[in-house]
Design a protein around this motif. Structure first.
Motif, PDB file in Angstrom:
ATOM      1  N   ILE A  88       0.843  -1.189   0.000  1.00 28.79           N
ATOM      2  CA  ILE A  88       0.000   0.000   0.000  1.00 28.79           C
ATOM      3  C   ILE A  88       0.883   1.246   0.000  1.00 28.79           C
ATOM      4  N   SER A  89       0.591   2.148  -0.913  1.00 29.67           N
ATOM      5  CA  SER A  89       1.303   3.432  -1.023  1.00 29.67           C
ATOM      6  C   SER A  89       2.804   3.286  -1.217  1.00 29.67           C
ATOM      7  N   ALA A 105      -1.383  -9.589  -4.258  1.00 29.66           N
ATOM      8  CA  ALA A 105      -0.662  -8.515  -3.559  1.00 29.66           C
ATOM      9  C   ALA A 105      -1.563  -7.285  -3.472  1.00 29.66           C
ATOM     10  N   ASN A 106      -1.397  -6.507  -2.422  1.00 30.89           N
ATOM     11  CA  ASN A 106      -2.164  -5.282  -2.239  1.00 30.89           C
ATOM     12  C   ASN A 106      -1.306  -4.095  -2.646  1.00 30.89           C
ATOM     13  N   LEU A 107      -1.592  -3.534  -3.822  1.00 36.10           N
ATOM     14  CA  LEU A 107      -0.863  -2.396  -4.366  1.00 36.10           C
ATOM     15  C   LEU A 107      -1.750  -1.157  -4.409  1.00 36.10           C
ATOM     16  N   GLY A 108      -2.718  -1.074  -3.517  1.00 31.26           N
ATOM     17  CA  GLY A 108      -3.592   0.085  -3.481  1.00 31.26           C
ATOM     18  C   GLY A 108      -2.777   1.354  -3.259  1.00 31.26           C
ATOM     19  N   LEU A 109      -3.064   2.381  -4.047  1.00 27.08           N
ATOM     20  CA  LEU A 109      -2.394   3.683  -3.969  1.00 27.08           C
ATOM     21  C   LEU A 109      -0.898   3.628  -4.298  1.00 27.08           C
ATOM     22  N   ALA A 110      -0.428   2.524  -4.854  1.00 26.49           N
ATOM     23  CA  ALA A 110       0.997   2.385  -5.191  1.00 26.49           C
ATOM     24  C   ALA A 110       1.365   3.258  -6.386  1.00 26.49           C
ATOM     25  N   ASN A 111       2.602   3.744  -6.404  1.00 27.35           N
ATOM     26  CA  ASN A 111       3.124   4.505  -7.526  1.00 27.35           C
ATOM     27  C   ASN A 111       3.974   3.583  -8.390  1.00 27.35           C
ATOM     28  N   LEU A 112       3.425   3.195  -9.541  1.00 26.22           N
ATOM     29  CA  LEU A 112       4.116   2.316 -10.479  1.00 26.22           C
ATOM     30  C   LEU A 112       4.431   3.067 -11.773  1.00 26.22           C
ATOM     31  N   PHE A 113       4.601   4.379 -11.687  1.00 26.88           N
ATOM     32  CA  PHE A 113       4.877   5.204 -12.858  1.00 26.88           C
ATOM     33  C   PHE A 113       6.133   4.698 -13.573  1.00 26.88           C
ATOM     34  N   GLY A 114       5.986   4.343 -14.835  1.00 22.70           N
ATOM     35  CA  GLY A 114       7.124   3.906 -15.645  1.00 22.70           C
ATOM     36  C   GLY A 114       7.722   2.572 -15.239  1.00 22.70           C
ATOM     37  N   GLY A 124      -5.541 -11.312  -9.396  1.00 25.52           N
ATOM     38  CA  GLY A 124      -6.087 -11.110  -8.058  1.00 25.52           C
ATOM     39  C   GLY A 124      -5.439  -9.991  -7.262  1.00 25.52           C
ATOM     40  N   ALA A 125      -4.534  -9.239  -7.870  1.00 29.78           N
ATOM     41  CA  ALA A 125      -3.867  -8.140  -7.150  1.00 29.78           C
ATOM     42  C   ALA A 125      -4.816  -6.955  -6.990  1.00 29.78           C
ATOM     43  N   ASN A 126      -4.638  -6.214  -5.912  1.00 29.61           N
ATOM     44  CA  ASN A 126      -5.407  -4.994  -5.693  1.00 29.61           C
ATOM     45  C   ASN A 126      -4.568  -3.816  -6.172  1.00 29.61           C
ATOM     46  N   LEU A 127      -5.029  -3.164  -7.241  1.00 30.24           N
ATOM     47  CA  LEU A 127      -4.356  -1.996  -7.807  1.00 30.24           C
ATOM     48  C   LEU A 127      -5.264  -0.770  -7.727  1.00 30.24           C
ATOM     49  N   LYS A 128      -6.173  -0.781  -6.772  1.00 35.06           N
ATOM     50  CA  LYS A 128      -7.130   0.315  -6.634  1.00 35.06           C
ATOM     51  C   LYS A 128      -6.398   1.621  -6.366  1.00 35.06           C
ATOM     52  N   GLN A 129      -6.680   2.615  -7.200  1.00 38.90           N
ATOM     53  CA  GLN A 129      -6.106   3.956  -7.123  1.00 38.90           C
ATOM     54  C   GLN A 129      -4.579   3.966  -7.312  1.00 38.90           C
ATOM     55  N   ALA A 130      -4.042   2.917  -7.918  1.00 38.72           N
ATOM     56  CA  ALA A 130      -2.601   2.878  -8.194  1.00 38.72           C
ATOM     57  C   ALA A 130      -2.285   3.716  -9.426  1.00 38.72           C
TER      58      ALA A 130
END
Length: 182
Positions: A88-89, A105-114, A124-130
């Motif tokens: 998260i984040s 995996a929980n990637l909510g609010l994660a920064n995956l820019f580039g 099944g990963a959580n990418l909500k608001q990523a």
């Protein structure tokens, strides 16, 4: 190896911790920039708010690890095992996650820019608001991933993946839906 020993070695200039057994180690808030943890066992580790920018974590085991709020900018996480990890984040900007396993995996609010997520397993990963802007998703399995409000502006996918209906980029280019799920 326990947390104190690792932090003391790092403070003395050591950066090579490849294949280290760090199962369930608590490195919350640790600054370990540029360290080599290739093939290390960090399963169940507490790495919340840790600075791991530029680290090599290729083929490491981070199953069920907590990396909430950690900085992994520019790190190498190719072929890493992050099944069930809490991200998260987390800052994964420009990180190499090619062939990574991020199932559930929980990637909510994660920064995956580039970030390079080519051939990653993200079912099944959580990418909500990523933030996935400009991320490379070629060959990535995001089946059943949660993508509500994720930013998918300029994601890199192949024309074939679009044509075969694997991904449908919404009009706003902010989220992806699957055929039949609008």
């Amino acid at each position: 190896m326990d947390a104190n020993k690792l932090l003391n070695l790092y403070a003395s200039g050591e950066r090579e911790f490849d294949r280290a057994n760090l199962h369930q180690v608590n490195l919350c808030d640790a600054d370990l920039r540029g360290a080599n943890f290739a093939e290390a066992d960090l399963s169940g580790a507490n790495l919340t708010q840790a600075n791991l920018s530029g680290c090599n974590l290729s083929r490491a085991n981070l199953t069920d690890a907590d990396l909430s709020g950690a900085n992994l900018k520019g790190a190498n996480l190719s072929e890493v095992n992050l099944i069930g990890a809490d991200l998260i984040s987390v800052n994964l900007e420009e990180t190499n996650l090619s062939r990574a396993d991020l199932r559930s995996a929980n990637l909510g609010l994660a920064n995956l820019f580039g970030a390079n997520l080519s051939e990653a397993e993200m079912s099944g990963a959580n990418l909500k608001q990523a933030n996935l802007s400009k991320a490379n998703l070629t060959g990535t399995n995001i089946n059943e991933a949660e993508l509500n409000d994720a930013d998918l502006t300029e994601v890199i996918i192949t024309e074939q993946e679009i044509n075969e209906g694997m991904l449908h980029v919404g009009i706003s280019h902010k989220w992806i839906t699957w055929a039949g799920s609008y």
